[in-house]
Scaffold this motif. Structure first.
Motif, short mmCIF file in Angstrom:
data_model
loop_
_atom_site.label_atom_id
_atom_site.label_comp_id
_atom_site.label_asym_id
_atom_site.label_seq_id
_atom_site.Cartn_x
_atom_site.Cartn_y
_atom_site.Cartn_z
N VAL A 1 -12.83 15.90 -54.47
CA VAL A 1 -13.69 14.75 -54.74
C VAL A 1 -14.71 14.71 -53.60
CG1 VAL A 1 -13.80 12.26 -55.04
CG2 VAL A 1 -11.81 13.53 -55.88
N LEU A 2 -15.97 14.93 -53.92
CA LEU A 2 -17.00 15.14 -52.90
C LEU A 2 -18.11 14.10 -53.01
CD1 LEU A 2 -18.32 16.95 -50.69
CD2 LEU A 2 -19.29 18.31 -52.56
N ASP A 3 -18.21 13.25 -51.98
CA ASP A 3 -19.33 12.32 -51.91
C ASP A 3 -20.60 13.11 -51.61
OD1 ASP A 3 -20.66 9.81 -51.84
OD2 ASP A 3 -20.58 9.86 -49.65
N ARG A 4 -21.70 12.69 -52.19
CA ARG A 4 -22.93 13.46 -51.99
C ARG A 4 -23.60 13.15 -50.66
NH1 ARG A 4 -27.79 14.37 -56.41
NH2 ARG A 4 -28.61 16.26 -55.43
N VAL B 1 -14.81 20.76 -58.44
CA VAL B 1 -15.50 19.77 -57.62
C VAL B 1 -15.98 18.61 -58.49
CG1 VAL B 1 -17.47 19.32 -56.11
CG2 VAL B 1 -16.22 21.49 -55.93
N LEU B 2 -15.55 17.40 -58.11
CA LEU B 2 -16.05 16.18 -58.75
C LEU B 2 -16.94 15.49 -57.73
CD1 LEU B 2 -16.06 13.95 -60.93
CD2 LEU B 2 -14.05 12.99 -59.82
N MET B 3 -18.23 15.40 -58.02
CA MET B 3 -19.18 14.83 -57.06
C MET B 3 -19.36 13.33 -57.31
SD MET B 3 -22.96 16.28 -56.04
CE MET B 3 -22.31 17.64 -55.08
N LEU B 4 -19.37 12.57 -56.21
CA LEU B 4 -19.61 11.13 -56.26
C LEU B 4 -20.95 10.82 -55.63
CD1 LEU B 4 -16.17 9.78 -54.92
CD2 LEU B 4 -16.84 10.07 -57.31
N THR B 5 -21.64 9.81 -56.14
CA THR B 5 -22.88 9.36 -55.51
C THR B 5 -23.21 7.95 -55.95
OG1 THR B 5 -25.21 9.87 -55.13
CG2 THR B 5 -24.36 10.27 -57.33
N ALA B 6 -23.94 7.24 -55.10
CA ALA B 6 -24.41 5.91 -55.47
C ALA B 6 -25.61 6.00 -56.39
CB ALA B 6 -24.77 5.12 -54.21
N ALA B 7 -26.29 7.14 -56.41
CA ALA B 7 -27.44 7.34 -57.29
C ALA B 7 -26.94 7.76 -58.67
CB ALA B 7 -28.37 8.41 -56.72
N ALA B 8 -27.46 7.15 -59.70
CA ALA B 8 -26.94 7.41 -61.05
C ALA B 8 -27.99 7.94 -62.01
CB ALA B 8 -26.33 6.13 -61.61
N LEU C 1 -19.57 11.67 -61.05
CA LEU C 1 -19.17 10.29 -61.30
C LEU C 1 -19.98 9.36 -60.39
CD1 LEU C 1 -17.15 8.54 -62.90
CD2 LEU C 1 -15.55 8.77 -60.99
N PRO C 2 -20.82 8.50 -60.99
CA PRO C 2 -21.62 7.58 -60.17
C PRO C 2 -20.79 6.41 -59.64
CG PRO C 2 -22.07 7.22 -62.50
CD PRO C 2 -21.15 8.41 -62.43
N LYS C 3 -21.16 5.93 -58.46
CA LYS C 3 -20.54 4.72 -57.90
C LYS C 3 -21.31 3.50 -58.39
CE LYS C 3 -19.46 7.00 -53.48
NZ LYS C 3 -19.72 6.97 -52.03
N PRO C 4 -20.64 2.37 -58.55
CA PRO C 4 -19.19 2.18 -58.49
C PRO C 4 -18.53 2.74 -59.75
CG PRO C 4 -20.25 0.14 -59.14
CD PRO C 4 -21.37 1.11 -58.85
N PHE C 5 -17.25 3.05 -59.66
CA PHE C 5 -16.55 3.63 -60.80
C PHE C 5 -15.19 2.96 -60.95
CE2 PHE C 5 -15.91 6.20 -56.99
CZ PHE C 5 -14.53 6.17 -56.85
N ALA C 6 -14.65 3.06 -62.14
CA ALA C 6 -13.30 2.55 -62.40
C ALA C 6 -12.29 3.59 -61.94
CB ALA C 6 -13.12 2.26 -63.88
N PHE C 7 -11.27 3.16 -61.21
CA PHE C 7 -10.30 4.12 -60.68
C PHE C 7 -9.61 4.88 -61.81
CE2 PHE C 7 -6.02 5.24 -59.16
CZ PHE C 7 -6.38 6.06 -58.10
N ALA C 8 -9.33 4.22 -62.92
CA ALA C 8 -8.68 4.89 -64.05
C ALA C 8 -9.53 6.04 -64.57
CB ALA C 8 -8.41 3.88 -65.17
N GLU C 9 -10.87 5.88 -64.55
CA GLU C 9 -11.74 6.96 -65.00
C GLU C 9 -11.69 8.12 -64.01
OE1 GLU C 9 -16.36 7.92 -66.34
OE2 GLU C 9 -15.85 5.95 -65.51
#
Length: 219
Positions: free
Chosen positions: A49-52, A75-82, A99-107
């Motif tokens: 899980v990789l924050d951008r 690699v699952l990339m996270l970012t605040a930009a959607a 997966l853009p932030k914010p996200f549901a933990f279940a997703e």
């Protein structure tokens, strides 16, 4: 499943780590790109899980380097930009999902499990041997109709041994895949866990110890 979370928001990273451990995943956490990349190059993770937007080394650089190194982990990339452009850029660098932030933990959990399945050789949804039945999706195991109460490490070890289909699995591989980087390489945790598993599985014994090699469950 062994997961590496690289996220500079300490509170968020630790929350993700704690939540994934409750889902019976082995989780390591890094708070910057340099440390995260080093961990990914040393350990064999199933999913990263990789924050951008990372300090030290940008997430884009980490992702590109992992792809260049032929990293096995998804690699699952996270970012605040959607925006669509951001997602396209991330996937173009070698990320497997976005997966853009914010996200549901279940997703997040669902996406990690989907990435893990894609990375593994095709296996039956239910693994069986010697009257033992393990359903990975339902996180349940039984032998001769008797439900087994297994802890997360016991379940993980049993699943790997069954998935190996008779192959000898070294203790080092079990430690690498089921535990996290805090585990002492000289620990007896694998031996103790296998011993507990044998007691819970009952007779006749299913788990064979192969001296100087590891453990296996016969086909």
């Amino acid at each position: 499943m062994r997961v590496l979370v690289i996220e500079d928001d300490v509170e968020l990273a630790e929350a993700i780590g704690a939540g994934l451990r409750r889902e019976r995943m082995a989780v390591d956490v890094a708070f910057d790109g340099v440390t995260g990349l080093a961990a990914a190059q040393v350990h064999d993770y199933d999913v990263i899980v990789l924050d951008r937007d990372l300090p030290g080394r940008h997430g884009d650089d980490v992702c590109a380097r992992l792809a260049a190194d032929g990293c096995r982990g998804r690699v699952l990339m996270l970012t605040a930009a959607a925006t669509i452009e951001d997602r396209v850029d991330g996937l173009g660098l070698g990320a497997d999902d976005y997966l853009p932030k914010p996200f549901a933990f279940a997703e997040l959990v669902a996406r990690l499990r989907a990435l893990f399945r894609r990375a593994q050789p095709a296996l039956p949804p239910v693994l069986e041997a010697g009257g033992l039945v393990l359903d990975a999706a339902r996180r349940s195991a039984s032998r001769d109709g008797r439900l087994l109460e297994l802890g997360p490490k016991e379940f993980g070890v049993l699943e790997l041994l069954l998935a190996a289909r008779g192959r000898i699995v070294p203790a080092e591989e079990l430690l690498e895949r089921v535990w996290d980087q805090m585990a002492d390489p000289f620990t007896t945790a694998v031996k103790v866990t296998v011993s507990r598993l044998r007691r819970k599985l009952g007779e006749p014994s299913l788990i064979e110890t192969v001296p100087q090699a590891g453990y296996r469950i016969g086909p």
